[in-house]
Design an enzyme around this catalytic site. Structure first.
Site, mmCIF file in Angstrom:
data_model
loop_
_atom_site.group_PDB
_atom_site.id
_atom_site.type_symbol
_atom_site.label_atom_id
_atom_site.label_comp_id
_atom_site.label_asym_id
_atom_site.label_seq_id
_atom_site.Cartn_x
_atom_site.Cartn_y
_atom_site.Cartn_z
ATOM 1 C CG ASP A 92 -0.752 2.341 7.637
ATOM 2 O OD1 ASP A 92 -1.319 2.432 6.530
ATOM 3 O OD2 ASP A 92 -0.578 3.311 8.392
ATOM 4 C CG ASP A 106 -4.064 -1.061 3.847
ATOM 5 O OD1 ASP A 106 -4.477 -0.874 2.688
ATOM 6 O OD2 ASP A 106 -3.273 -0.297 4.420
ATOM 7 C CG ASP A 154 -1.729 1.206 1.395
ATOM 8 O OD1 ASP A 154 -2.341 1.599 0.397
ATOM 9 O OD2 ASP A 154 -1.762 1.784 2.497
#
Length: 633
Positions: free
Chosen positions: A506, A510, A314
């Site tokens: 994080d 996610d 990400d």
């Protein structure tokens, strides 16, 4: 003396074997050698029966019992009259289990240290002006808002914010940072930190159950209770190993006509290395990971890390710091900058996105008053709609705002910047431009993963493609998927063919993709977030390079575990061949097999990795600043 009695209670079969061995030697020296048949033989068959019961239980759970060879060897030595060899095999079998227990406890000491240090007592201040006016209470009774006194060298009982002007805390058990960390008034303090040399006051922000330290303890307990696939792999090695040993022993008996050869071969074939080495290596690997601020939820995760071929990142909070700053406000005609910012911040009070905090902080820093509302709704990954002082305010992506305000236009952006857009009652009000710092070691982390064999790198982000490609170019990622919703990230990971796949993220958004990846890694010491609950690995320190460290630990652990297994198998096979030719008597063979066990245990303990960690630390990459990049909603 108390330790001796504790050891006897913990390992009664080992103690009984040693006592009987000493008694047997005394009887032999006194001329009663014939009694050894009853003493050693009877005890050996008793232990064999106990082991057989345990083996049957293992078989019921689908695990092949590698004790079969030891049981067969005990029975064989009794039948051929090699009673000294019988007692030595019993000592090897019971002592091996005791040695395994001792070694595993040695490898778990970093994990156990977390559990044993859980804060128990808190000192609540009745008056902020009188540090002597305190009441002691269980840490579990502390409520958010309580003012607590933390005395020198005491453990912080719950998460809080520092009320003292400044203080130093040892956070090594939480983050792996060896040096004390200086905190100033208003900064967050994690439970489990150790206060420095001066008393400090903190304002509790969470209960003990919801604090960082208890979340770590929960993760550690989950990690230490698991069984790794490679341990089951060691069990599977026992099937061909047992077949080879029994075949070789039978062949030696048939060709020589001496039944003692059958017993001599089986004595040196006892598969204690298979029973011991893999579990010790995996506990050592998890212990090493914990020491590095990495909680691994099971040995199976270490195996998946070691075989990983793809890593997916990400962007926000992972490749970047995730703490954006507002660069500028661009009002549309009929609005001014402060008005646009105040309305956006008022609406963002009802958003869970990390960018909302930056907008609110900027508004407050300008002294702007925020409005309250009873009606607000957030569309994940798009934006938020709120009714403020009779007006409907929409804040979010350009496409989302344009649905209610067709006149919305894209803001001019520099490389890596991001704009959020604002509409009021269907009219375009303007845009707010934000930027985020790229992590200084992001590029070096990608390079380190490539050196570890993970060269397929992917970025999944909700950013627009230009911003995503700008960041990817800075860190060296070539495969970019932009404008992703959470479901798009899940499908993106599922579509990857080079597996196993690691996903690093994080945020709360996610959590789904972390769960579907072969290994999900949650970044940062964020407590009981959805991301950490869904992840297989939780990195407690907010350091991207620990991702590469986790992969390195996984690879080292698997290599050492399999190496230990093969060392034990190879040495046992060599001894079996010699025993088949009559070169190793049963008694000597039992002693040699003990040395094989010791060699595999010592090798497996290398997975604890103290020297390896020191070498990695010496070669760590210094952190430096990179150009600003954008933050996606």
């Amino acid at each position: 003396m108390s330790r001796l009695f504790a050891a006897v209670r913990r390992y009664p079969l080992v103690a009984a074997t040693i006592v009987l061995g000493v008694v047997g030697i005394g009887l032999a020296l006194a001329g009663f050698a014939d009694s050894l048949a009853w003493l050693f033989g009877g005890f050996g068959l008793f232990v064999a029966a106990i082991s057989a019961v345990g083996m049957v239980k293992q078989l019921r759970h689908g695990s092949f019992g590698v004790d079969l060879l030891a049981i067969t060897a005990i029975v064989a030595t009794v039948l051929v009259g090699e009673y000294v060899a019988t007692i030595l095999i019993v000592l090897m079998l019971t002592g091996g289990a005791a040695l395994e227990d001792f070694a595993v406890n040695r490898a778990k000491r970093e994990l156990d240290a977390l559990l044993n240090r859980a804060p128990q007592i808190a000192h609540r201040l009745r008056s902020a002006d009188d540090l002597a006016d305190v009441e002691d209470l269980p840490a579990t009774a502390v409520q958010p808002g309580d003012l607590l006194l933390v005395r020198p060298a005491e453990i912080v009982p719950v998460d809080g914010v520092l009320e003292s002007a400044s203080a130093a805390f040892d956070e090594s058990s939480l983050t792996g940072e060896s040096l004390p960390v200086e905190r100033n008034k208003g900064e967050g303090i994690l439970s489990g930190s150790i206060n420095g040399q001066a008393a400090a006051t903190i304002r509790a922000t969470a209960t003990a159950a919801n604090s960082q330290y208890q979340q770590i303890v929960a993760l550690v307990e989950e990690a230490s209770a698991s069984k790794a696939p490679v341990v089951r792999l060691a069990d599977r090695y026992a099937v061909p190993f047992t077949a080879v040993a029994l075949s070789l022993a039978a062949l030696a008996w048939i060709l020589t006509g001496e039944p003692v050869r059958f017993a001599e071969v089986l004595v040196v074939a006892t598969p204690c290395p298979l029973l011991i080495s893999a579990p010790i290596a995996f506990m050592g690997g998890m212990s090493r990971a914990a020491r590095n601020g990495i909680i691994v939820k099971g040995g199976g995760v270490l195996e998946a890390l070691s075989r990983a071929r793809t890593i997916v990142f990400d962007k926000t909070g992972t490749l970047t710091h995730g703490t954006p700053a507002i660069a500028r406000v661009l009002p549309a005609a009929g609005f001014d900058a402060d008005e646009v910012l105040a309305l956006a911040a008022s609406a963002e009070q009802y958003s869970s996105h990390v960018l909302a905090a930056s907008v609110i902080a900027e508004a407050r820093s300008r002294g702007l008053e925020l409005l309250a509302t009873a009606t607000a709704s957030e569309v994940p990954a798009h934006g938020v709609v709120a009714r403020l002082d009779g007006r409907e305010v929409t804040v979010g992506k350009l496409s989302f705002v344009a649905e209610t305000a067709p006149a919305a236009v894209a803001a001019p952006l520099d490389g890596g910047e991001l704009a959020i857009y604002v509409a009021v009652d269907g009219s375009f009000a303007g845009s707010i431009v934000a930027s985020d710092q790229l992590r200084g070691n992001a590029r070096q982390t990608i390079d380190a993963l490539g050196e570890l064999g993970i060269r397929n790198t992917v970025m999944l982000t909700g950013d627009a493609r230009p911003t995503a490609e700008h960041i990817a170019a800075l860190v060296g990622i070539t495969n970019v998927q932009a404008d992703c919703l959470p479901v798009d990230k899940v499908e993106g990971v599922r579509a990857i063919t080079e597996r196993p796949v690691i996903m690093v993220g994080d945020g709360v958004n996610d959590a789904p993709v972390l769960a579907v990846a072969d290994v999900g890694i949650a970044m940062g010491a964020r407590g009981a977030t959805a991301a950490s609950e869904s992840a297989d690995v939780v990195i407690l320190i907010d350091d991207l390079s620990r991702t590469a460290r986790a992969v390195a630990i996984g690879q080292d652990t698997i290599r050492i575990a399999l190496q230990s297994i093969w060392i034990g198998i190879a040495l046992s096979l060599v001894l079996m061949v010699f025993a088949a030719f009559g070169l190793i008597p049963a008694t000597i063979g039992a002693l040699l097999q003990e040395l094989v066990d010791l060699a595999t245990i010592l090798n497996a303990l290398r997975a604890i990795g103290g020297r390896r960690d020191a070498a990695l630390a010496a070669g760590s990459v210094p952190v430096h600043r990179e150009p600003a990049t954008a933050l996606a909603r």
